[in-house]
Design an enzyme around this catalytic site. Structure first.
Site, short mmCIF file in Angstrom:
data_model
loop_
_atom_site.label_atom_id
_atom_site.label_comp_id
_atom_site.label_asym_id
_atom_site.label_seq_id
_atom_site.Cartn_x
_atom_site.Cartn_y
_atom_site.Cartn_z
N ILE A 21 1.09 -1.16 0.04
CA ILE A 21 -0.10 0.02 -0.01
C ILE A 21 0.87 1.16 -0.10
CG2 ILE A 21 -1.70 1.16 1.21
CD1 ILE A 21 -2.89 -1.36 2.19
N ASP A 61 10.09 -0.18 18.13
CA ASP A 61 10.82 0.31 18.94
C ASP A 61 10.31 2.05 19.20
OD1 ASP A 61 12.71 1.85 20.73
OD2 ASP A 61 14.47 0.69 19.93
N ASN A 85 1.28 4.48 8.01
CA ASN A 85 0.70 3.43 7.27
C ASN A 85 1.43 2.06 7.82
OD1 ASN A 85 -0.17 1.80 4.61
ND2 ASN A 85 2.21 2.09 4.25
N TYR A 149 -3.75 -7.40 16.48
CA TYR A 149 -3.67 -6.21 15.67
C TYR A 149 -4.74 -5.42 15.56
CZ TYR A 149 -3.88 -5.03 10.60
OH TYR A 149 -3.98 -4.48 9.37
N LYS A 153 -5.17 -1.62 15.90
CA LYS A 153 -5.84 -0.63 14.83
C LYS A 153 -7.06 0.07 15.30
CE LYS A 153 -3.28 -1.83 11.38
NZ LYS A 153 -2.64 -0.73 10.58
#
Ligand SMILES: NC(=O)c1ccc[n+]([C@@H]2O[C@H](COP(=O)([O-])OP(=O)(O)OC[C@H]3O[C@@H](n4cnc5c(N)ncnc54)[C@H](O)[C@@H]3O)[C@@H](O)[C@H]2O)c1
Length: 257
Positions: A21, A61, A85, A149, A153
């Site tokens: 992307i 990190d 992104n 995840y 998100k």
């Protein structure tokens, strides 16, 4: 007359610029007239993309991400826009999640995104202008697998809304794009391994296909442009209709297909 959809003379920083992307984002912003600063974890991922400059750091990190961005801002000034992104997931269901996996997927997808954008938000607020776009996922809106995840998100949505509310008075906008399955080059490998995979994926998507990387990129260009000058704190699914409803329920239960 200049179109409000153009970004001529603007600078945009795109993280994960070397990915599937990311490369479409770079192309779309360049085509809209912007000069693009690419961020990624290795310089070689950014070669040949036509970038005006690069920033290299490991987003997993947060201290390193913040330090690299702060140094960049001192040397080059504050970009007009940011597309956050970079992202990563491997753990597809709870059977693959433990404390370490949970922490690492939160680190790259949420904590690192905060650490790298926070100094830019502060600089944008001081200047009185700026726009941020966070590439989240439909996984933030309903559960489609990848629990850690998905939590990260969803956290990006809360973070973008916090920027929108607390920094709106200083001219900073923040919005979120929630893609469904995107037909990036990563899918080429998956489809090569299992050509029937699309038979299982596509029945979930009302448009009958996955979205293309350029469709995600075009939404990001819009959000960063003056055409979206009144829009902040929003979430835009770019998902071929996945989150509009349950197509398989309609097809299998109601239409008897
Ligand atoms: N492809 C999809 O179907 C899909 C769907 C919804 C959301 N997304 C999101 O879109 C974004 C881009 O995904 P993509 O499909 O292009 O994936 P990709 O793997 O092709 O690209 C991800 C980019 O992030 C960078 N990155 C990963 N870990 C990093 C780290 N620790 N430090 C710095 N950079 C790092 C990678 O080097 C790469 O350039 C991600 O945030 C992803 O979660 C993708």
């Amino acid at each position: 007359m200049t179109s409000p959809f153009r970004l001529d003379g603007k600078t945009v920083l795109i993280s994960g610029a070397g990915g599937g992307i990311g490369q479409s984002l770079v192309n779309a912003f360049r085509e809209a007239g912007a000069s693009v600063i690419g961020a990624d974890r290795e310089a070689k991922l950014l070669e040949g993309l036509g970038l005006s400059s690069t920033v290299i750091f490991d987003q997993a990190d947060p201290k390193a991400a913040r330090a690299a961005i702060e140094a960049y801002l001192i040397d080059h000034g504050t970009p007009d826009a940011v597309v956050s992104n970079a992202g990563f997931t491997r753990a597809e269901h709870f059977g693959q999640v433990d404390d370490d996996v949970w922490a690492s997927e939160l680190a790259i997808n949420l904590n690192g995104a905060y650490a790298m954008t926070d100094p830019i938000v502060a600089a944008m607020a001081q200047r009185g202008r700026g726009s941020l776009v966070f590439i989240s996922s439909v996984n933030a809106l309903a559960h489609f697998g990848n629990p850690a995840y998905s939590a990260a998100k969803a956290g990006l949505i809360a973070y973008a809304k916090a920027i929108a509310v607390e920094r709106g008075g200083e001219g900073v906008r923040a919005n979120v794009i929630a893609p469904g399955s995107v037909r990036t080059p990563a899918w080429d490998h998956r489809l090569a391994a299992d050509p029937t995979l699309l038979d299982n994926v596509l029945p979930h998507y009302p448009l009958g296909r996955m979205v293309l990387p350029v469709e995600v990129a075009n939404a990001a260009v819009f959000y960063c442009s003056d055409a979206a000058s009144g829009i902040t704190g929003t979430v835009l699914p770019v998902d071929a209709g996945l989150t509009a409803g349950n197509l398989r329920f309609v097809d299998e239960v109601l239409r008897g297909k």
